[in-house]
Design a protein around this motif. Structure first.
Motif, PDB file in Angstrom:
ATOM      1  N   LYS A  89       0.836  -1.204   0.000  1.00 56.80           N
ATOM      2  CA  LYS A  89       0.000   0.000   0.000  1.00 56.80           C
ATOM      3  C   LYS A  89       0.871   1.255   0.000  1.00 56.80           C
ATOM      4  CE  LYS A  89      -3.957   2.182   0.878  1.00 56.80           C
ATOM      5  NZ  LYS A  89      -4.783   2.612  -0.214  1.00 56.80           N
ATOM      6  N   ALA A  90       1.959   1.211   0.767  1.00 53.21           N
ATOM      7  CA  ALA A  90       2.878   2.355   0.800  1.00 53.21           C
ATOM      8  C   ALA A  90       3.495   2.579  -0.581  1.00 53.21           C
ATOM      9  CB  ALA A  90       3.968   2.128   1.837  1.00 53.21           C
ATOM     10  N   GLY A  91       3.819   1.508  -1.279  1.00 56.88           N
ATOM     11  CA  GLY A  91       4.373   1.629  -2.635  1.00 56.88           C
ATOM     12  C   GLY A  91       3.362   2.224  -3.597  1.00 56.88           C
ATOM     13  N   PHE A  92       2.108   1.800  -3.500  1.00 55.30           N
ATOM     14  CA  PHE A  92       1.066   2.323  -4.388  1.00 55.30           C
ATOM     15  C   PHE A  92       0.756   3.782  -4.074  1.00 55.30           C
ATOM     16  CE2 PHE A  92       0.315  -1.979  -5.679  1.00 55.30           C
ATOM     17  CZ  PHE A  92      -0.214  -1.864  -6.950  1.00 55.30           C
ATOM     18  N   ASP A  93       0.813   4.141  -2.774  1.00 60.08           N
ATOM     19  CA  ASP A  93       0.490   5.511  -2.372  1.00 60.08           C
ATOM     20  C   ASP A  93       1.639   6.488  -2.656  1.00 60.08           C
ATOM     21  OD1 ASP A  93      -1.981   4.656  -1.538  1.00 60.08           O
ATOM     22  OD2 ASP A  93      -1.466   4.573   0.600  1.00 60.08           O
ATOM     23  N   SER A  94       2.831   5.990  -2.940  1.00 60.30           N
ATOM     24  CA  SER A  94       3.986   6.878  -3.142  1.00 60.30           C
ATOM     25  C   SER A  94       3.912   7.663  -4.454  1.00 60.30           C
ATOM     26  CB  SER A  94       5.283   6.069  -3.106  1.00 60.30           C
ATOM     27  OG  SER A  94       5.351   5.216  -4.244  1.00 60.30           O
ATOM     28  N   GLY A  95       3.130   7.188  -5.392  1.00 63.79           N
ATOM     29  CA  GLY A  95       2.999   7.885  -6.665  1.00 63.79           C
ATOM     30  C   GLY A  95       4.035   7.473  -7.693  1.00 63.79           C
ATOM     31  N   VAL A  96       4.940   6.603  -7.349  1.00 64.18           N
ATOM     32  CA  VAL A  96       5.956   6.120  -8.276  1.00 64.18           C
ATOM     33  C   VAL A  96       5.287   5.210  -9.299  1.00 64.18           C
ATOM     34  CG1 VAL A  96       8.089   4.767  -8.434  1.00 64.18           C
ATOM     35  CG2 VAL A  96       7.701   6.237  -6.470  1.00 64.18           C
ATOM     36  N   ARG A  97       5.770   5.275 -10.544  1.00 62.21           N
ATOM     37  CA  ARG A  97       5.214   4.409 -11.579  1.00 62.21           C
ATOM     38  C   ARG A  97       5.576   2.969 -11.243  1.00 62.21           C
ATOM     39  NH1 ARG A  97       3.713   7.701 -16.305  1.00 62.21           N
ATOM     40  NH2 ARG A  97       2.846   5.907 -17.076  1.00 62.21           N
ATOM     41  N   LEU A  98       4.566   2.112 -11.292  1.00 57.33           N
ATOM     42  CA  LEU A  98       4.771   0.697 -10.971  1.00 57.33           C
ATOM     43  C   LEU A  98       4.569  -0.147 -12.226  1.00 57.33           C
ATOM     44  CD1 LEU A  98       2.821   0.491  -7.611  1.00 57.33           C
ATOM     45  CD2 LEU A  98       5.272   0.644  -7.925  1.00 57.33           C
ATOM     46  N   SER A  99       5.273  -1.252 -12.248  1.00 53.88           N
ATOM     47  CA  SER A  99       5.123  -2.167 -13.376  1.00 53.88           C
ATOM     48  C   SER A  99       5.038  -3.589 -12.833  1.00 53.88           C
ATOM     49  CB  SER A  99       6.308  -2.034 -14.331  1.00 53.88           C
ATOM     50  OG  SER A  99       7.499  -2.435 -13.679  1.00 53.88           O
TER      51      SER A  99
ATOM     52  N   LEU B  61       1.581  -0.106 -14.971  1.00 53.57           N
ATOM     53  CA  LEU B  61       0.189  -0.097 -14.515  1.00 53.57           C
ATOM     54  C   LEU B  61      -0.447   1.257 -14.844  1.00 53.57           C
ATOM     55  CD1 LEU B  61       0.484  -1.750 -10.987  1.00 53.57           C
ATOM     56  CD2 LEU B  61      -0.162  -2.830 -13.121  1.00 53.57           C
ATOM     57  N   ASP B  62      -1.628   1.215 -15.467  1.00 49.06           N
ATOM     58  CA  ASP B  62      -2.353   2.460 -15.719  1.00 49.06           C
ATOM     59  C   ASP B  62      -3.153   2.840 -14.472  1.00 49.06           C
ATOM     60  OD1 ASP B  62      -4.245   0.486 -15.802  1.00 49.06           O
ATOM     61  OD2 ASP B  62      -5.195   1.150 -17.656  1.00 49.06           O
ATOM     62  N   ASP B  63      -3.814   3.983 -14.508  1.00 51.51           N
ATOM     63  CA  ASP B  63      -4.516   4.488 -13.325  1.00 51.51           C
ATOM     64  C   ASP B  63      -5.644   3.565 -12.868  1.00 51.51           C
ATOM     65  OD1 ASP B  63      -2.867   6.659 -13.143  1.00 51.51           O
ATOM     66  OD2 ASP B  63      -4.186   8.003 -14.297  1.00 51.51           O
TER      67      ASP B  63
ATOM     68  N   THR C  86      -5.952   0.205 -13.296  1.00 47.70           N
ATOM     69  CA  THR C  86      -5.362  -1.005 -12.718  1.00 47.70           C
ATOM     70  C   THR C  86      -4.750  -0.681 -11.357  1.00 47.70           C
ATOM     71  OG1 THR C  86      -4.827  -1.736 -14.959  1.00 47.70           O
ATOM     72  CG2 THR C  86      -3.777  -2.912 -13.159  1.00 47.70           C
ATOM     73  N   ARG C  87      -4.108   0.473 -11.279  1.00 47.34           N
ATOM     74  CA  ARG C  87      -3.495   0.912 -10.028  1.00 47.34           C
ATOM     75  C   ARG C  87      -4.570   1.106  -8.948  1.00 47.34           C
ATOM     76  NH1 ARG C  87       1.555   4.015  -9.736  1.00 47.34           N
ATOM     77  NH2 ARG C  87       1.728   4.729  -7.606  1.00 47.34           N
ATOM     78  N   ALA C  88      -5.706   1.705  -9.279  1.00 46.66           N
ATOM     79  CA  ALA C  88      -6.797   1.916  -8.319  1.00 46.66           C
ATOM     80  C   ALA C  88      -7.410   0.579  -7.887  1.00 46.66           C
ATOM     81  CB  ALA C  88      -7.866   2.823  -8.918  1.00 46.66           C
ATOM     82  N   ALA C  89      -7.583  -0.331  -8.826  1.00 49.13           N
ATOM     83  CA  ALA C  89      -8.140  -1.652  -8.494  1.00 49.13           C
ATOM     84  C   ALA C  89      -7.196  -2.416  -7.566  1.00 49.13           C
ATOM     85  CB  ALA C  89      -8.397  -2.441  -9.768  1.00 49.13           C
ATOM     86  N   GLU C  90      -5.901  -2.349  -7.829  1.00 52.65           N
ATOM     87  CA  GLU C  90      -4.920  -3.038  -6.995  1.00 52.65           C
ATOM     88  C   GLU C  90      -4.857  -2.388  -5.606  1.00 52.65           C
ATOM     89  OE1 GLU C  90      -2.260  -6.117  -6.259  1.00 52.65           O
ATOM     90  OE2 GLU C  90      -3.645  -5.805  -7.915  1.00 52.65           O
ATOM     91  N   ALA C  91      -4.949  -1.072  -5.535  1.00 54.50           N
ATOM     92  CA  ALA C  91      -4.955  -0.373  -4.245  1.00 54.50           C
ATOM     93  C   ALA C  91      -6.184  -0.763  -3.417  1.00 54.50           C
ATOM     94  CB  ALA C  91      -4.905   1.139  -4.459  1.00 54.50           C
ATOM     95  N   LEU C  92      -7.319  -0.927  -4.082  1.00 51.18           N
ATOM     96  CA  LEU C  92      -8.546  -1.353  -3.395  1.00 51.18           C
ATOM     97  C   LEU C  92      -8.402  -2.787  -2.874  1.00 51.18           C
ATOM     98  CD1 LEU C  92     -11.453  -0.682  -2.597  1.00 51.18           C
ATOM     99  CD2 LEU C  92     -12.177  -1.563  -4.812  1.00 51.18           C
ATOM    100  N   ARG C  93      -7.808  -3.673  -3.675  1.00 49.97           N
ATOM    101  CA  ARG C  93      -7.587  -5.059  -3.252  1.00 49.97           C
ATOM    102  C   ARG C  93      -6.660  -5.108  -2.045  1.00 49.97           C
ATOM    103  NH1 ARG C  93      -4.156  -9.159  -3.532  1.00 49.97           N
ATOM    104  NH2 ARG C  93      -2.551  -8.003  -4.621  1.00 49.97           N
TER     105      ARG C  93
END
Length: 170
Positions: free
Chosen positions: A128-138, A149-151, A153-160
Motif C-alpha cells: 500500500k505504501a508503494g502504491f500511495d507513493s505515486g511512483v510508476r509501478l510495473s 500499470l495504468d490508473d 489497474t493501479r486503483a483496483a490493486e490499491a482497493l484489493r
C-alpha cells in the motif's frame, strides 16, 4: 441317584432372569448388564424374587407391600447385584487428557493463523505504501513482458490491498 439329581439342580438355582430391552426373558448364570433397570430383573440367584426397596415419606426403606420377600432376601439380592461406582477414574483421566490435547491443537492452529494474518498485514501495508507513493509501478505479464500499470489497474490493486489490510490488520 436322588443325591446326584439334587446336586445338579443347585446350579439351576444360581440363575438370573430378566427382561431385555425388547421384552424377551433372558436366563443367565451371570448378573445382567448395568443398563438393565432393577424393575426388569425377575429372578436372582438363590431363588429370591426381586423386591424393589421403596423409601417411605420418613426416609425408611421398606419392601413393596404385598410381596412375600423378607428383609434377609432383600439384603441378599442387594449384595449380589453388581456394584457400580458411577465414575471410572481411568476413563475420566483419559477424557480429560484428550480434551487438553484437543485444546492444545486448537490453540496451535489459532496461533498459526494469527501469525499468517500478521505476515499478510505487514506485506499489504508495504504494498500500500508503494502504491500511495505515486511512483510508476510495473509488473510482468504472462508472456514475461514488463508492463506499466495504468490508473484504473493501479486503483483496483490499491482497493484489493486495502481489503487485505482491513481483513488481516485488526
Amino acid at each position: 441317584m436322588l443325591l446326584v439329581t439334587v446336586l445338579l439342580s443347585t446350579g439351576v438355582m444360581a440363575q438370573w432372569q430378566w427382561l431385555d430391552k425388547d421384552g424377551r426373558k433372558v436366563f443367565s448364570d451371570r448378573a445382567p448388564p448395568p443398563s438393565v433397570p432393577d424393575k426388569s430383573i425377575l429372578k436372582r440367584p438363590g431363588g429370591a424374587r426381586v423386591v424393589a426397596p421403596v423409601a417411605n415419606e420418613d426416609g425408611a426403606v421398606s419392601t413393596t407391600p404385598g410381596t412375600p420377600a423378607s428383609s434377609a432376601a432383600a439384603a441378599q439380592t442387594a449384595s449380589s447385584a453388581p456394584k457400580i461406582s458411577g465414575i471410572d477414574k481411568d476413563l475420566a483421566e483419559k477424557k480429560k487428557k484428550a480434551e487438553q490435547e484437543e485444546a492444545a491443537k486448537h490453540k496451535a492452529e489459532e496461533d498459526r493463523v494469527a501469525k499468517l494474518k500478521a505476515d499478510n498485514c505487514v506485506r499489504a501495508k508495504q504494498a500500500k505504501a508503494g502504491f500511495d507513493s505515486g511512483v510508476r509501478l510495473s509488473r510482468v505479464n504472462k508472456q514475461g513482458e514488463r508492463e506499466i500499470l495504468d490508473d484504473a489497474t493501479r486503483a483496483a490493486e490499491a482497493l484489493r490491498i486495502q481489503t487485505i489490510i482491513d481483513a488481516d490488520c485488526k
